[in-house]
Motif scaffolding. Structure first.
Motif, PDB file in Angstrom:
ATOM      1  N   ARG A   1       0.838  -1.201   0.000  1.00  9.68           N
ATOM      2  CA  ARG A   1       0.000   0.000   0.000  1.00  9.68           C
ATOM      3  C   ARG A   1       0.872   1.249   0.000  1.00  9.68           C
ATOM      4  NH1 ARG A   1      -4.292   0.630  -1.846  1.00  9.68           N
ATOM      5  NH2 ARG A   1      -3.270   2.362  -2.783  1.00  9.68           N
ATOM      6  N   ALA A   2       1.948   1.242   0.809  1.00  3.12           N
ATOM      7  CA  ALA A   2       2.857   2.398   0.872  1.00  3.12           C
ATOM      8  C   ALA A   2       3.499   2.649  -0.484  1.00  3.12           C
ATOM      9  CB  ALA A   2       3.919   2.168   1.948  1.00  3.12           C
ATOM     10  N   LEU A   3       3.888   1.587  -1.175  1.00  6.80           N
ATOM     11  CA  LEU A   3       4.492   1.740  -2.506  1.00  6.80           C
ATOM     12  C   LEU A   3       3.475   2.281  -3.515  1.00  6.80           C
ATOM     13  CD1 LEU A   3       6.611  -1.522  -2.506  1.00  6.80           C
ATOM     14  CD2 LEU A   3       7.528   0.820  -2.602  1.00  6.80           C
ATOM     15  N   LEU A   4       2.250   1.769  -3.480  1.00  7.71           N
ATOM     16  CA  LEU A   4       1.207   2.272  -4.389  1.00  7.71           C
ATOM     17  C   LEU A   4       0.905   3.739  -4.112  1.00  7.71           C
ATOM     18  CD1 LEU A   4      -1.237  -0.773  -4.448  1.00  7.71           C
ATOM     19  CD2 LEU A   4       0.139   0.072  -6.370  1.00  7.71           C
ATOM     20  N   ASP A   5       0.797   4.090  -2.832  1.00  9.20           N
ATOM     21  CA  ASP A   5       0.517   5.483  -2.474  1.00  9.20           C
ATOM     22  C   ASP A   5       1.670   6.400  -2.887  1.00  9.20           C
ATOM     23  OD1 ASP A   5      -1.944   4.728  -1.439  1.00  9.20           O
ATOM     24  OD2 ASP A   5      -1.264   4.760   0.655  1.00  9.20           O
ATOM     25  N   ALA A   6       2.891   5.934  -2.718  1.00 11.98           N
ATOM     26  CA  ALA A   6       4.055   6.729  -3.116  1.00 11.98           C
ATOM     27  C   ALA A   6       4.082   6.917  -4.635  1.00 11.98           C
ATOM     28  CB  ALA A   6       5.348   6.056  -2.636  1.00 11.98           C
ATOM     29  N   ALA A   7       3.806   5.861  -5.375  1.00  8.40           N
ATOM     30  CA  ALA A   7       3.772   5.974  -6.841  1.00  8.40           C
ATOM     31  C   ALA A   7       2.683   6.944  -7.273  1.00  8.40           C
ATOM     32  CB  ALA A   7       3.554   4.600  -7.470  1.00  8.40           C
ATOM     33  N   HIS A   8       1.522   6.848  -6.647  1.00  7.59           N
ATOM     34  CA  HIS A   8       0.418   7.757  -6.956  1.00  7.59           C
ATOM     35  C   HIS A   8       0.821   9.205  -6.676  1.00  7.59           C
ATOM     36  CE1 HIS A   8      -3.434   9.831  -6.417  1.00  7.59           C
ATOM     37  NE2 HIS A   8      -3.895   8.978  -7.315  1.00  7.59           N
TER      38      HIS A   8
ATOM     39  N   SER B   1      13.559  -3.513  -1.594  1.00  4.89           N
ATOM     40  CA  SER B   1      12.273  -3.936  -1.034  1.00  4.89           C
ATOM     41  C   SER B   1      11.157  -3.818  -2.058  1.00  4.89           C
ATOM     42  CB  SER B   1      11.916  -3.101   0.191  1.00  4.89           C
ATOM     43  OG  SER B   1      12.830  -3.345   1.224  1.00  4.89           O
ATOM     44  N   ALA B   2      11.233  -2.807  -2.905  1.00  8.21           N
ATOM     45  CA  ALA B   2      10.184  -2.600  -3.911  1.00  8.21           C
ATOM     46  C   ALA B   2      10.078  -3.807  -4.837  1.00  8.21           C
ATOM     47  CB  ALA B   2      10.460  -1.338  -4.714  1.00  8.21           C
ATOM     48  N   TYR B   3      11.214  -4.449  -5.091  1.00  9.86           N
ATOM     49  CA  TYR B   3      11.223  -5.609  -5.998  1.00  9.86           C
ATOM     50  C   TYR B   3      10.572  -6.852  -5.368  1.00  9.86           C
ATOM     51  CZ  TYR B   3      13.958  -3.045  -9.373  1.00  9.86           C
ATOM     52  OH  TYR B   3      14.352  -2.127 -10.301  1.00  9.86           O
ATOM     53  N   HIS B   4      10.326  -6.826  -4.088  1.00  8.45           N
ATOM     54  CA  HIS B   4       9.595  -7.925  -3.452  1.00  8.45           C
ATOM     55  C   HIS B   4       8.103  -7.850  -3.791  1.00  8.45           C
ATOM     56  CE1 HIS B   4      12.877  -9.489  -1.027  1.00  8.45           C
ATOM     57  NE2 HIS B   4      13.210  -8.240  -0.768  1.00  8.45           N
ATOM     58  N   TYR B   5       7.669  -6.668  -4.221  1.00  9.94           N
ATOM     59  CA  TYR B   5       6.245  -6.437  -4.479  1.00  9.94           C
ATOM     60  C   TYR B   5       5.939  -6.243  -5.967  1.00  9.94           C
ATOM     61  CZ  TYR B   5       6.371  -5.861   0.512  1.00  9.94           C
ATOM     62  OH  TYR B   5       6.573  -6.092   1.837  1.00  9.94           O
ATOM     63  N   PHE B   6       6.902  -5.711  -6.710  1.00 12.51           N
ATOM     64  CA  PHE B   6       6.711  -5.429  -8.138  1.00 12.51           C
ATOM     65  C   PHE B   6       7.964  -5.818  -8.904  1.00 12.51           C
ATOM     66  CE2 PHE B   6       4.265  -2.383  -5.613  1.00 12.51           C
ATOM     67  CZ  PHE B   6       2.985  -2.721  -6.029  1.00 12.51           C
ATOM     68  N   ARG B   7       7.769  -6.520 -10.023  1.00  8.24           N
ATOM     69  CA  ARG B   7       8.902  -7.007 -10.817  1.00  8.24           C
ATOM     70  C   ARG B   7       9.604  -5.894 -11.579  1.00  8.24           C
ATOM     71  NH1 ARG B   7       4.669 -10.216 -11.911  1.00  8.24           N
ATOM     72  NH2 ARG B   7       4.440  -9.306 -13.970  1.00  8.24           N
ATOM     73  N   SER B   8       8.850  -4.839 -11.931  1.00  9.88           N
ATOM     74  CA  SER B   8       9.399  -3.769 -12.764  1.00  9.88           C
ATOM     75  C   SER B   8       8.568  -2.507 -12.573  1.00  9.88           C
ATOM     76  CB  SER B   8       9.338  -4.190 -14.234  1.00  9.88           C
ATOM     77  OG  SER B   8       7.976  -4.332 -14.635  1.00  9.88           O
ATOM     78  N   ARG B   9       9.033  -1.425 -13.172  1.00  9.92           N
ATOM     79  CA  ARG B   9       8.271  -0.181 -13.143  1.00  9.92           C
ATOM     80  C   ARG B   9       6.915  -0.386 -13.813  1.00  9.92           C
ATOM     81  NH1 ARG B   9      10.688   5.237 -15.418  1.00  9.92           N
ATOM     82  NH2 ARG B   9      11.529   3.776 -16.924  1.00  9.92           N
ATOM     83  N   GLU B  10       6.892  -1.123 -14.918  1.00  8.25           N
ATOM     84  CA  GLU B  10       5.639  -1.366 -15.631  1.00  8.25           C
ATOM     85  C   GLU B  10       4.664  -2.151 -14.758  1.00  8.25           C
ATOM     86  OE1 GLU B  10       8.724  -1.758 -17.006  1.00  8.25           O
ATOM     87  OE2 GLU B  10       8.527   0.122 -18.132  1.00  8.25           O
ATOM     88  N   ASP B  11       5.169  -3.111 -14.016  1.00  8.94           N
ATOM     89  CA  ASP B  11       4.346  -3.891 -13.095  1.00  8.94           C
ATOM     90  C   ASP B  11       3.745  -2.977 -12.023  1.00  8.94           C
ATOM     91  OD1 ASP B  11       3.221  -6.249 -11.974  1.00  8.94           O
ATOM     92  OD2 ASP B  11       4.961  -6.523 -10.672  1.00  8.94           O
TER      93      ASP B  11
END
Length: 183
Positions: free
Chosen positions: A18-25, A51-61
């Motif tokens: 959630r923190a990563l999604l909110d930060a990207a937003h 740590s971000a790579y534990h949740y998303f494989r790439s920027r596109e992901d």
């Protein structure tokens, strides 16, 4: 061993995602024409880049996940606006226009350009199509003979209002003009 900041590992992972999604937003809100990298998003979320790579494989992901996350949030705001309104149809229009004025649509537009494959995904297309369902139901409850057709016509006003707001017209001008047409 990483520190777990929640009662369970599952809750911790959900909070990190959630923190990563909110930060990207947030980063996309600041500069919708420049997609953030995973490192930048992780830093904004207060996490290590790895740590971000534990949740998303790439920027596109990550960007695809942001798109998938935005539709339910947009829909929730529309439904909430309609729920307490004397005129739920106008509330639908106004809430959509306000979200555009707030910059939410610009993020979706930028993401459509940055990750066009996401918008061809059947789940995303279904989510987008479901945004009109509360309007169709409000029209049905009002006794409109063809609520789906009427919803399409109302959404054409919303789309035109979106274009006007994004091209620099004030929210007040657009709101007044759309209200006149709907009256």
């Amino acid at each position: 061993m990483p520190r777990i900041d929640a009662p369970t590992v599952v809750e911790h992972r959900a909070a990190q995602r959630r923190a990563l999604l909110d930060a990207a937003h947030a980063l996309l809100s600041e500069t919708p024409d420049r997609p953030p990298g995973l490192g930048e998003v992780a830093a904004k979320a207060g996490l290590a880049r790895s740590s971000a790579y534990h949740y998303f494989r790439s920027r596109e992901d990550l960007l695809s996940a942001v798109v998938e996350d935005m539709f339910p949030r947009w829909n929730d705001k529309i439904v909430e606006a309609m729920a307490g309104a004397d005129d739920p149809i106008w509330a639908y229009v106004e809430a959509n226009l306000q979200l555009v004025a707030d910059g939410e649509h610009a993020i979706v537009g930028a993401l459509a350009t940055l990750t066009p494959q996401t918008f061809r995904d059947s789940r995303i297309m279904e989510m987008h199509d479901s945004l009109v369902l509360p309007l169709v139901e409000a029209l049905r409850l009002r006794g409109v003979s063809d609520p789906k057709l009427t919803a399409k016509l109302i959404n054409s006003l919303v789309h035109t209002g979106t274009e006007l707001i994004e091209s620099g017209c004030s929210m007040d001008e657009v709101r007044s003009a759309v209200r006149e047409v709907l009256a």
